[in-house]
Design a protein around this motif. Structure first.
Motif, short mmCIF file in Angstrom:
data_model
loop_
_atom_site.label_atom_id
_atom_site.label_comp_id
_atom_site.label_asym_id
_atom_site.label_seq_id
_atom_site.Cartn_x
_atom_site.Cartn_y
_atom_site.Cartn_z
N ALA A 68 0.88 -1.08 -0.10
CA ALA A 68 -0.04 -0.40 -0.29
C ALA A 68 1.15 1.27 0.05
O ALA A 68 0.09 2.17 -1.25
N GLU A 69 2.03 0.96 0.69
CA GLU A 69 2.95 2.26 0.76
C GLU A 69 3.37 2.47 -0.69
O GLU A 69 3.73 3.51 -0.93
N GLU A 70 3.73 1.91 -0.88
CA GLU A 70 4.49 2.10 -2.86
C GLU A 70 3.36 1.94 -3.62
O GLU A 70 4.09 2.01 -4.45
N GLU A 71 2.30 1.62 -3.41
CA GLU A 71 1.17 0.95 -4.52
C GLU A 71 1.71 0.25 -5.44
O GLU A 71 1.88 0.86 -6.46
N THR A 72 2.17 -0.80 -5.12
CA THR A 72 3.39 -1.65 -5.86
C THR A 72 2.64 -3.28 -5.83
O THR A 72 2.05 -2.94 -4.83
N THR A 73 2.00 -3.93 -7.55
CA THR A 73 2.02 -5.11 -6.96
C THR A 73 2.72 -6.72 -7.50
O THR A 73 3.06 -5.99 -8.42
N PHE A 74 3.14 -7.36 -6.55
CA PHE A 74 4.10 -8.44 -7.25
C PHE A 74 3.48 -9.79 -7.06
O PHE A 74 2.27 -10.55 -6.69
N PHE A 75 3.54 -10.27 -8.24
CA PHE A 75 2.69 -11.78 -8.70
C PHE A 75 4.14 -12.70 -8.35
O PHE A 75 5.80 -12.01 -8.64
N THR A 76 4.11 -13.75 -7.78
CA THR A 76 5.17 -14.90 -7.60
C THR A 76 4.37 -15.87 -7.44
O THR A 76 3.56 -16.35 -7.00
N THR A 77 5.36 -16.69 -8.92
CA THR A 77 4.73 -18.24 -8.62
C THR A 77 6.40 -19.28 -8.86
O THR A 77 7.79 -17.81 -9.29
N VAL A 78 6.89 -20.04 -8.80
CA VAL A 78 7.31 -21.34 -9.57
C VAL A 78 6.67 -22.04 -10.39
O VAL A 78 6.16 -22.39 -10.65
N LYS A 79 7.90 -22.09 -11.44
CA LYS A 79 7.43 -22.96 -12.53
C LYS A 79 8.56 -23.77 -12.62
O LYS A 79 9.94 -23.79 -12.29
N ARG A 80 8.26 -25.35 -12.76
CA ARG A 80 9.30 -26.69 -12.96
C ARG A 80 8.57 -27.54 -13.50
O ARG A 80 7.86 -27.53 -14.48
N PHE A 81 10.21 -27.74 -14.48
CA PHE A 81 10.03 -28.76 -15.31
C PHE A 81 11.42 -29.33 -15.20
O PHE A 81 12.34 -29.38 -15.02
N SER A 82 10.79 -30.54 -16.12
CA SER A 82 12.17 -31.16 -16.25
C SER A 82 12.46 -31.68 -18.18
O SER A 82 10.74 -31.45 -18.94
N GLY A 83 14.00 -31.79 -18.93
CA GLY A 83 13.94 -32.79 -19.87
C GLY A 83 15.51 -33.10 -20.37
O GLY A 83 15.77 -33.23 -19.12
N VAL A 84 15.36 -33.14 -21.44
CA VAL A 84 16.31 -33.54 -22.12
C VAL A 84 17.28 -32.40 -22.34
O VAL A 84 16.95 -31.44 -23.36
N MET A 85 19.10 -32.59 -22.19
CA MET A 85 19.38 -30.80 -23.03
C MET A 85 20.14 -31.57 -24.32
O MET A 85 20.39 -32.47 -24.56
N GLU A 86 19.64 -30.34 -24.68
CA GLU A 86 20.40 -30.89 -26.29
C GLU A 86 21.72 -30.23 -26.64
O GLU A 86 21.83 -28.52 -26.25
N GLY A 87 21.99 -30.68 -27.45
CA GLY A 87 24.34 -29.49 -27.14
C GLY A 87 24.92 -30.35 -28.83
O GLY A 87 24.43 -31.65 -28.59
N GLU A 88 26.33 -29.49 -27.91
CA GLU A 88 26.75 -30.37 -29.09
C GLU A 88 28.20 -31.00 -28.29
O GLU A 88 28.48 -30.04 -27.24
N PHE A 89 29.00 -32.45 -28.44
CA PHE A 89 29.32 -33.22 -27.62
C PHE A 89 30.45 -33.61 -27.82
O PHE A 89 30.15 -33.86 -29.59
N ASP A 90 31.41 -33.60 -27.43
CA ASP A 90 32.40 -33.98 -28.12
C ASP A 90 33.30 -35.42 -27.33
O ASP A 90 33.77 -35.54 -25.41
N LEU A 91 32.96 -36.22 -27.93
CA LEU A 91 33.68 -37.89 -27.59
C LEU A 91 34.50 -38.55 -27.98
O LEU A 91 34.20 -39.86 -27.29
N ARG A 92 35.22 -37.76 -27.88
CA ARG A 92 36.57 -38.74 -28.38
C ARG A 92 37.38 -39.24 -27.69
O ARG A 92 37.71 -40.18 -27.73
N ASN A 93 37.22 -38.20 -26.24
CA ASN A 93 37.60 -39.53 -25.40
C ASN A 93 37.18 -40.34 -24.75
O ASN A 93 36.91 -40.90 -23.32
N PHE A 94 35.51 -40.46 -25.79
CA PHE A 94 34.46 -41.55 -23.86
C PHE A 94 35.79 -42.99 -24.51
O PHE A 94 35.84 -43.07 -24.49
N PRO A 95 35.50 -43.18 -22.52
CA PRO A 95 34.47 -42.85 -21.20
C PRO A 95 35.00 -41.98 -20.74
O PRO A 95 34.90 -42.08 -19.93
#
Length: 301
Positions: A68-95
């Protein structure tokens, strides 16, 4: 944390605040669902281009706070998700490889009645970095976060995004116990061929051929572990070298039998003695040479 400005929020919070009897000067707070606010106010999306989501969890309830004093409104929430990373990998020294996972987090921008979107990453986020990575078979060796910028064609400005860099090292224990140790054991069995009488060609070739076929079968252990590549990994080189060493006893047995048939049994016996002496040391020398060339083993100077 994402912060954005939508002038409508302050007025909504103020209208609700004025309806509350015995209101506090500190303001008030309440909870809404995403569905109740969707389409009415700007709710930014979290975008991670390098992540292929497999599970998107339902958004947590949105906490609605009006100061009220600052006349400001806040929204607060949490987003959760899981997935698979996609990218370039150098496997020359595998394993025994090390990889760097890089991904950026930034808000999705949509046409709406808002002024700006900014991001802030405090101590809570930095403390959470150490537990963000949950990749079985890898160990986190180093991580860092930094603020990057990208150009928003919608806003016509460079906007801040959050970058995450994780250095991870593969745990080779599985391959050591399931592949390398059995493979070395089979080579010891192949080495025993040189102790069998050169005249017993059938026994010698039976042992060596069985060992060679067993090594070929072990190739299927890792066949599904890595993608199809146009270059040889370290484990590919070691397996190919092991094929060669498993085939040497068979070739030497045929050569020894050839000498015996030519009445040169002494030369056949000397060939066996030489192979006994150099077979395993040669394999070990080439094996460690591969590790050194891959910068996995260093020689102190």
């Amino acid at each position: 944390s994402l912060f954005w400005q939508d002038d409508r929020l302050a007025q909504v919070g103020k209208d609700i605040y004025n309806l509350i009897p015995n209101k506090s000067l500190d303001g008030f707070g309440c909870t809404f669902t995403v569905e109740e606010l969707s389409g009415k106010y700007y709710l930014p999306e979290i975008l991670i281009p390098s992540l292929i989501p497999t599970i998107i969890y339902k958004d947590s309830p949105i906490e609605f706070t009006y100061l009220a004093e600052e006349e400001t409104t806040f929204f607060t929430t949490v987003k959760r998700f899981s997935g698979v990373m996609e990218g370039e990998f150098d496997l020359r020294n595998f394993p025994f490889d090390e990889q760097t996972l890089v991904f950026d987090i930034f808000p999705g921008y949509y046409q709406s009645e808002f002024n700006y979107v900014d991001s802030d990453w405090g101590e809570d986020m930095q403390e959470a970095d150490t537990v963000l990575l949950n990749t079985p078979g890898f160990n986190l060796t180093f991580y860092e976060t930094d603020v990057k910028h990208h150009y928003s064609s919608m806003l016509g400005t460079r906007e801040p995004i959050r970058g995450f860099n994780y250095d991870i090292k593969r745990d080779p224990t599985y391959y050591i116990y399931k592949l390398f140790i059995p493979m070395i054991f089979l080579l010891f069995v192949s080495w025993s061929v040189f102790w069998v009488c050169p005249t017993d060609l059938e026994s010698r070739t039976t042992i060596s051929v069985v060992c060679l076929l067993a090594l070929i079968a072990y190739n299927f252990v890792i066949d599904d572990e890595i993608p199809k590549l146009n270059y040889l990994t370290l484990i590919d080189k070691i397996i190919l070298m092991s094929y060669l060493f498993a085939a040497i006893p068979t070739l030497e047995s045929v050569f020894a039998k050839f000498l015996i048939d030519r009445k040169k049994e002494n030369y056949a016996l000397k060939t066996d003695v030489i192979c006994r002496m150099i077979y395993l040391p040669a394999y070990a020398l080439i094996f460690f040479g591969m590790l050194i060339s891959s910068n996995l083993v260093t020689i102190p100077l």
